[in-house]
Every structure is written in structure tokens, then in C-alpha cells.
Scaffold this motif. Structure first.
Motif, PDB file in Angstrom:
ATOM      1  N   ARG A 283       2.816   7.381  -6.485  1.00  0.00           N
ATOM      2  CA  ARG A 283       2.036   8.363  -5.719  1.00  0.00           C
ATOM      3  C   ARG A 283       2.061   8.093  -4.219  1.00  0.00           C
ATOM      4  NH1 ARG A 283      -3.398  10.311  -4.261  1.00  0.00           N
ATOM      5  NH2 ARG A 283      -4.358   8.262  -4.399  1.00  0.00           N
ATOM      6  N   LEU A 284       1.987   6.808  -3.846  1.00  0.00           N
ATOM      7  CA  LEU A 284       1.814   6.460  -2.435  1.00  0.00           C
ATOM      8  C   LEU A 284       3.047   5.867  -1.786  1.00  0.00           C
ATOM      9  CD1 LEU A 284      -1.683   4.740  -2.799  1.00  0.00           C
ATOM     10  CD2 LEU A 284      -1.235   7.103  -2.122  1.00  0.00           C
ATOM     11  N   GLY A 285       4.016   5.451  -2.600  1.00  0.00           N
ATOM     12  CA  GLY A 285       5.183   4.793  -2.042  1.00  0.00           C
ATOM     13  C   GLY A 285       4.938   3.309  -1.839  1.00  0.00           C
ATOM     14  N   GLU A 286       5.774   2.681  -1.010  1.00  0.00           N
ATOM     15  CA  GLU A 286       5.687   1.238  -0.780  1.00  0.00           C
ATOM     16  C   GLU A 286       4.304   0.833  -0.272  1.00  0.00           C
ATOM     17  OE1 GLU A 286       7.937  -0.927  -1.546  1.00  0.00           O
ATOM     18  OE2 GLU A 286       9.625   0.397  -2.000  1.00  0.00           O
ATOM     19  N   ARG A 287       3.947  -0.393  -0.529  1.00  0.00           N
ATOM     20  CA  ARG A 287       2.629  -0.897  -0.136  1.00  0.00           C
ATOM     21  C   ARG A 287       2.423  -0.815   1.379  1.00  0.00           C
ATOM     22  NH1 ARG A 287       1.882  -6.552  -3.489  1.00  0.00           N
ATOM     23  NH2 ARG A 287       1.542  -5.679  -5.550  1.00  0.00           N
ATOM     24  N   HIS A 288       1.380  -0.112   1.767  1.00  0.00           N
ATOM     25  CA  HIS A 288       0.995   0.002   3.172  1.00  0.00           C
ATOM     26  C   HIS A 288      -0.464   0.423   3.188  1.00  0.00           C
ATOM     27  CE1 HIS A 288       0.753   1.278   7.332  1.00  0.00           C
ATOM     28  NE2 HIS A 288       1.946   0.747   7.548  1.00  0.00           N
ATOM     29  N   CYS A 289      -1.291  -0.304   3.900  1.00  0.00           N
ATOM     30  CA  CYS A 289      -2.722  -0.018   3.912  1.00  0.00           C
ATOM     31  C   CYS A 289      -2.959   1.402   4.430  1.00  0.00           C
ATOM     32  CB  CYS A 289      -3.466  -1.031   4.777  1.00  0.00           C
ATOM     33  SG  CYS A 289      -5.266  -0.760   4.818  1.00  0.00           S
ATOM     34  N   VAL A 290      -3.776   2.177   3.713  1.00  0.00           N
ATOM     35  CA  VAL A 290      -4.045   3.560   4.128  1.00  0.00           C
ATOM     36  C   VAL A 290      -5.033   3.623   5.287  1.00  0.00           C
ATOM     37  CG1 VAL A 290      -3.587   4.519   1.839  1.00  0.00           C
ATOM     38  CG2 VAL A 290      -5.923   3.829   2.436  1.00  0.00           C
ATOM     39  N   GLU A 298       2.520  -8.833   0.988  1.00  0.00           N
ATOM     40  CA  GLU A 298       1.798  -9.927   0.341  1.00  0.00           C
ATOM     41  C   GLU A 298       0.282  -9.782   0.414  1.00  0.00           C
ATOM     42  OE1 GLU A 298       5.457 -11.976   2.253  1.00  0.00           O
ATOM     43  OE2 GLU A 298       4.376 -10.075   2.383  1.00  0.00           O
ATOM     44  N   ILE A 299      -0.234  -9.008   1.367  1.00  0.00           N
ATOM     45  CA  ILE A 299      -1.694  -8.893   1.497  1.00  0.00           C
ATOM     46  C   ILE A 299      -2.173  -7.455   1.243  1.00  0.00           C
ATOM     47  CG2 ILE A 299      -1.881 -10.868   3.054  1.00  0.00           C
ATOM     48  CD1 ILE A 299      -2.260  -8.873   5.361  1.00  0.00           C
ATOM     49  N   ILE A 300      -1.302  -6.627   0.642  1.00  0.00           N
ATOM     50  CA  ILE A 300      -1.704  -5.270   0.276  1.00  0.00           C
ATOM     51  C   ILE A 300      -2.037  -5.243  -1.210  1.00  0.00           C
ATOM     52  CG2 ILE A 300      -1.045  -2.840   0.225  1.00  0.00           C
ATOM     53  CD1 ILE A 300      -1.220  -3.970   3.028  1.00  0.00           C
ATOM     54  N   ASN A 331      -6.677   7.337  -8.865  1.00  0.00           N
ATOM     55  CA  ASN A 331      -7.891   6.521  -8.790  1.00  0.00           C
ATOM     56  C   ASN A 331      -7.647   5.247  -7.978  1.00  0.00           C
ATOM     57  OD1 ASN A 331     -10.532   5.668  -9.231  1.00  0.00           O
ATOM     58  ND2 ASN A 331     -10.044   4.682 -11.176  1.00  0.00           N
ATOM     59  N   GLY A 332      -6.746   5.312  -7.029  1.00  0.00           N
ATOM     60  CA  GLY A 332      -6.479   4.111  -6.258  1.00  0.00           C
ATOM     61  C   GLY A 332      -5.840   4.397  -4.911  1.00  0.00           C
ATOM     62  N   LEU A 333      -5.901   3.395  -4.049  1.00  0.00           N
ATOM     63  CA  LEU A 333      -5.282   3.445  -2.726  1.00  0.00           C
ATOM     64  C   LEU A 333      -4.761   2.054  -2.393  1.00  0.00           C
ATOM     65  CD1 LEU A 333      -8.086   5.402  -0.823  1.00  0.00           C
ATOM     66  CD2 LEU A 333      -5.815   6.307  -1.361  1.00  0.00           C
ATOM     67  N   TRP A 334      -3.692   1.990  -1.624  1.00  0.00           N
ATOM     68  CA  TRP A 334      -3.256   0.707  -1.094  1.00  0.00           C
ATOM     69  C   TRP A 334      -4.170   0.315   0.070  1.00  0.00           C
ATOM     70  CZ3 TRP A 334      -0.652  -1.303  -4.586  1.00  0.00           C
ATOM     71  CH2 TRP A 334       0.507  -0.787  -5.141  1.00  0.00           C
ATOM     72  N   MET A 335      -4.684  -0.899   0.015  1.00  0.00           N
ATOM     73  CA  MET A 335      -5.505  -1.417   1.113  1.00  0.00           C
ATOM     74  C   MET A 335      -5.137  -2.865   1.382  1.00  0.00           C
ATOM     75  SD  MET A 335      -9.359   0.046   0.458  1.00  0.00           S
ATOM     76  CE  MET A 335      -9.680   1.790   0.195  1.00  0.00           C
ATOM     77  N   CYS A 336      -5.201  -3.253   2.647  1.00  0.00           N
ATOM     78  CA  CYS A 336      -5.046  -4.674   2.976  1.00  0.00           C
ATOM     79  C   CYS A 336      -6.266  -5.423   2.448  1.00  0.00           C
ATOM     80  CB  CYS A 336      -4.884  -4.860   4.481  1.00  0.00           C
ATOM     81  SG  CYS A 336      -6.347  -4.417   5.438  1.00  0.00           S
ATOM     82  N   GLN A 337      -6.196  -6.737   2.430  1.00  0.00           N
ATOM     83  CA  GLN A 337      -7.283  -7.522   1.848  1.00  0.00           C
ATOM     84  C   GLN A 337      -8.611  -7.279   2.554  1.00  0.00           C
ATOM     85  OE1 GLN A 337      -5.769 -11.533   1.986  1.00  0.00           O
ATOM     86  NE2 GLN A 337      -4.497 -11.267   0.165  1.00  0.00           N
ATOM     87  N   ILE A 373     -10.360  -2.700  13.443  1.00  0.00           N
ATOM     88  CA  ILE A 373      -9.238  -2.923  12.524  1.00  0.00           C
ATOM     89  C   ILE A 373      -8.945  -1.699  11.670  1.00  0.00           C
ATOM     90  CG2 ILE A 373      -9.720  -5.421  12.428  1.00  0.00           C
ATOM     91  CD1 ILE A 373     -10.791  -4.912   9.541  1.00  0.00           C
ATOM     92  N   THR A 374      -9.724  -0.627  11.845  1.00  0.00           N
ATOM     93  CA  THR A 374      -9.548   0.589  11.055  1.00  0.00           C
ATOM     94  C   THR A 374      -8.984   1.681  11.959  1.00  0.00           C
ATOM     95  OG1 THR A 374     -11.450  -0.066   9.699  1.00  0.00           O
ATOM     96  CG2 THR A 374     -10.673   2.210   9.488  1.00  0.00           C
TER      97      THR A 374
END
Length: 399
Positions: A283-290, A298-300, A331-337, A373-374
Motif C-alpha cells: 500500500r505504501l511502498g518502501e519504508r519511509h516515515c509518513v 532500520e528505524i522505520i 490499518n497501518g502507517l510507516w513511522m520512524c521510532q 521533528i514532524t
């Protein structure tokens, strides 16, 4: 194998669909082509050849049609496998779909003096797209040598040097064409890698070739897991491909199984779900914080919108329904730690329209940091699907 002073080709005449198409291998692999191959591979112009029928078998060819679009060239004690490209490059995998089969036969054969080549037949369509170039580079990494390379590809088919090198190229290729993402490569930490490989249809060719190349460049310190992912009929890669991957000894193989995830969900209020990760990748593609510019894989993490613990506590839901909600990509999103922790702690809030805010009782200093940071104040419209809105509503209703 007989010691041969004169190079000799053995080629199965029948291809899988020859009876329907009327096209046989002796129509495609001409004497001119065999002479070119013989000169380049053995240095000899004189050769012999035999087109054999389906019943023929020896230590290199089994009974059946021409699996892998193969010719076997025997010279002295050398067994030289030559896999031929398709004469049509009209689909994503059409030009290389026989390659994993050819490699499996080559790799699994115990003969010591063996080599494997790929010959470019004249073809209709474009066999020099970024996707095909990526596939050829995987083949080169796995050990293929190339014959009759099209001019447009001269000097471009280079072997990868590391898993990270493959990930960079895969990411670049995926950005150019999101439809190419049949297999995902994820770096979770130093020497920690996941492969999410789809197993149905043409996708199995991508997954197999990526695993073969990774098997060649992996270091002893690398921890690599292949998650076989499928939601259709085929649950695993072909048996021959799995055998080769296991023999390489570099990749752990895990089949994404509903029953395993169902048991974990039944026991715990959290769920480490490969299926959830694949759905997010789709749905979102490669890991990248939204919520910020962080793309450090490694931290997504995959952040649940409607938390798994809340899903479990919802009455009148069957365990299968709970699993479906817990692994749904909407039901999800990529987010950094940082953002994942703030989201789980309800410090960071999302509205049904995708608006981003923070809880009101934060100190000025904390609010200043959170805002710094947002970099995203509203989620992209394409993420605000009806199911996403439903999950946000359920989450916010419990706060």
C-alpha cells in the motif's frame, strides 16, 4: 559424462507450448547461433549438435520438454549450460521467466566442470528496461555469463557486490515502476535483512533470482530471512528453487502462515506480523516515515492505527476477523521510532481527515520538539481511504 574432443550441443526440441504454437527450439536456435556460441565459449568453430525428443535423458537433461530453454554444450569434461531468452519481451518476466529453472538444474547438478550462460535471442519488445537490467545484474551476481548482448546493454550488466547494493538498486527500480515490486528487500539492522517474496505467477521468478544473488554475496555474519508470501493458490516457491536456496545455506525460509499468526494473536496483545508488513509495503511502498523525512529502513516500523490490543478486546469478533483487521494494510502507517512511540502513547494524534496534532497538555518545550521533528501536518489524500477512516474512528473512540 563422455570426454568429447569435438563440442556437442544437446537440446530438447519441444518447449512447453510448442504443440500449440508450432514453434520448436530448432526453429529458434539455428546453426549460425550454435557456431557463434561454440566459438565464444570453447574457441572451436567445429561442433556437433543433436535436437532430442521429450523421452531423452542424461545426467544433465531429464525426460520432458525443454525446461529452462536450455542447451547443454559438452566439450572435454565441461558441461556448459546455455539458457536462451524468450523471443518476445512483452511482459515483466517474459524475457527471463525460464532463468530460475535453468539455474536450478545447473546449480543442483554435481558435475564439477560446469558453467552457465545466457544467450540473447533476437526478440520483439524491449529487453533493456530498468527492470530487465536489474534482473540481468542479479543473474550476473548468481554466476551467469552473457552471450550476444544487445548493444544498448553493453557494459551495464555488472554483478552486485553486497546485499545493500541490491537493495539500493531494487529501491531505485521500484521507484521508477511501482508495479515491479513483487519482492521486497528490507534492512532491519546491521547484518539483519528480510525478503518478502511473493510466490504466485510471474512473481516467483523475481523472488528466486533475488535469493540466488543474495546467496552469492551474503556474508557469514548476515542474518537473512525469506518470508514466502502469497494470498492465492501457490503457497511456496517451486520445490527446485527452495532446494537451491537451502543448499546455498545463507537464507532462512519462513512461510507466512495464517495459523501461526492466528496463534500468536490469540496469546499476545501485540502481533509481529510479516503479512502486515507486506500489506504495508503493497500500500505504501518502501519504508519511509509518513510524518517526517526519515527513510532509514532500520528505524522505520509499521504502526497500527487501530491497536492490536483494542482489536482483541472487541466483542463479537471472531479470531479470523481480528487477524484480518490486525494485518490489514489500511490499518497501518510507516513511522520512524520517535513518531511510532508518540503515536502509541497518544502524544501524537491523527484525525479522520488525516490531520496531525499533539495532545494539548504538553509542555512548551516538548511541543516545540515534537513539532520540529514532524514535517507533515496532514497525511496525503491517497492514504485517507474509507477503511483508514474507519480505523482512525475506532482508535479515537477509545481515547
Amino acid at each position: 559424462m563422455i570426454y568429447r574432443e569435438i563440442p556437442k550441443f544437446f537440446i530438447k526440441r519441444n518447449m512447453q507450448k510448442s504443440a500449440n504454437t508450432g514453434v520448436y527450439f530448432d526453429c529458434l536456435v539455428t546453426e549460425t547461433i550454435m557456431e557463434q556460441i561454440c566459438v565464444e565459449v570453447t574457441g572451436k568453430r567445429e561442433y556437433e549438435y543433436e535436437f532430442v525428443d521429450n523421452e531423452y535423458e542424461d545426467e544433465f537433461l531429464s525426460k520432458s520438454y525443454n525446461h529452462g530453454r536450455l542447451a547443454i554444450l559438452q566439450y572435454h569434461n565441461r558441461a556448459i549450460y546455455i539458457s536462451f531468452s524468450d523471443e518476445k519481451c512483452e511482459g515483466r518476466n517474459s524475457g527471463i521467466q525460464s532463468v530460475p529453472t535453468a539455474f536450478n538444474r545447473y546449480y543442483s547438478n554435481a558435475h564439477e566442470e560446469k558453467e552457465i550462460y545466457f544467450y540473447f535471442l533476437p526478440c520483439s519488445g524491449n529487453n533493456a528496461t530498468p527492470y530487465y537490467l536489474f534482473m540481468y545484474r542479479l543473474m550476473k551476481t548468481a554466476g551467469f555469463r552473457f552471450l550476444n548482448v544487445p548493444t544498448v546493454l553493453d557494459g551495464q550488466i555488472t554483478a552486485f557486490t553486497s546485499i545493500d547494493d541490491i537493495i539500493r538498486a531494487r529501491k531505485e527500480n521500484g521507484e521508477k515502476n511501482s508495479g515491479n515490486n513483487a519482492t521486497y528487500l528490507i534492512k532491519n539492522g546491521r547484518h539483519e535483512y528480510d525478503i518478502f517474496g511473493k510466490t504466485y505467477g510471474a512473481n516467483k521468478y523475481d523472488t528466486s533470482l533475488i535469493c540466488y544473488a543474495i546467496g552469492m554475496v551474503a556474508q557469514s555474519t548476515d542474518n537473512i530471512t525469506l518470508y514466502e508470501y502469497n494470498e492465492k493458490d501457490l503457497k511456496e516457491l517451486p520445490a527446485a528453487s527452495l532446494s537451491v536456496i537451502r543448499d546455498m545455506g545463507k537464507i532462512n525460509i519462513v512461510n507466512i502462515d495464517d495459523e501461526i499468526e492466528r496463534r500468536e494473536l490469540d496469546k499476545n496483545d501485540s502481533l509481529r506480523s510479516p503479512r502486515f508488513n507486506v500489506h504495508l509495503l503493497d500500500r505504501l511502498g518502501e519504508r519511509h516515515c509518513v510524518l517526517c523525512d526519515c527513510g532509514i529502513s532500520e528505524i522505520i516500523q509499521g504502526a497500527h492505527i487501530w491497536p492490536v490490543a483494542d482489536i482483541k478486546r472487541t466483542p463479537k469478533l471472531s479470531l479470523d476477523d481480528k487477524l484480518r483487521y490486525a494485518t490489514d494494510g489500511d490499518n497501518g502507517l510507516w513511522m520512524c521510532q520517535n513518531h511510532h512511540k508518540m503515536f502509541d502513547s497518544n502524544i501524537l494524534l491523527l484525525s479522520e481527515t488525516g490531520g496531525v496534532s499533539f495532545k494539548a497538555d504538553m509542555s512548551d518545550e516538548d511541543m516545540k520538539y515534537a513539532e520540529s521533528i514532524t514535517t507533515v501536518v496532514s497525511l496525503p489524500a491517497k492514504l485517507i481511504t474509507p477503511k483508514f477512516v474507519k480505523y482512525i474512528s475506532r482508535r479515537n473512540a477509545t481515547m
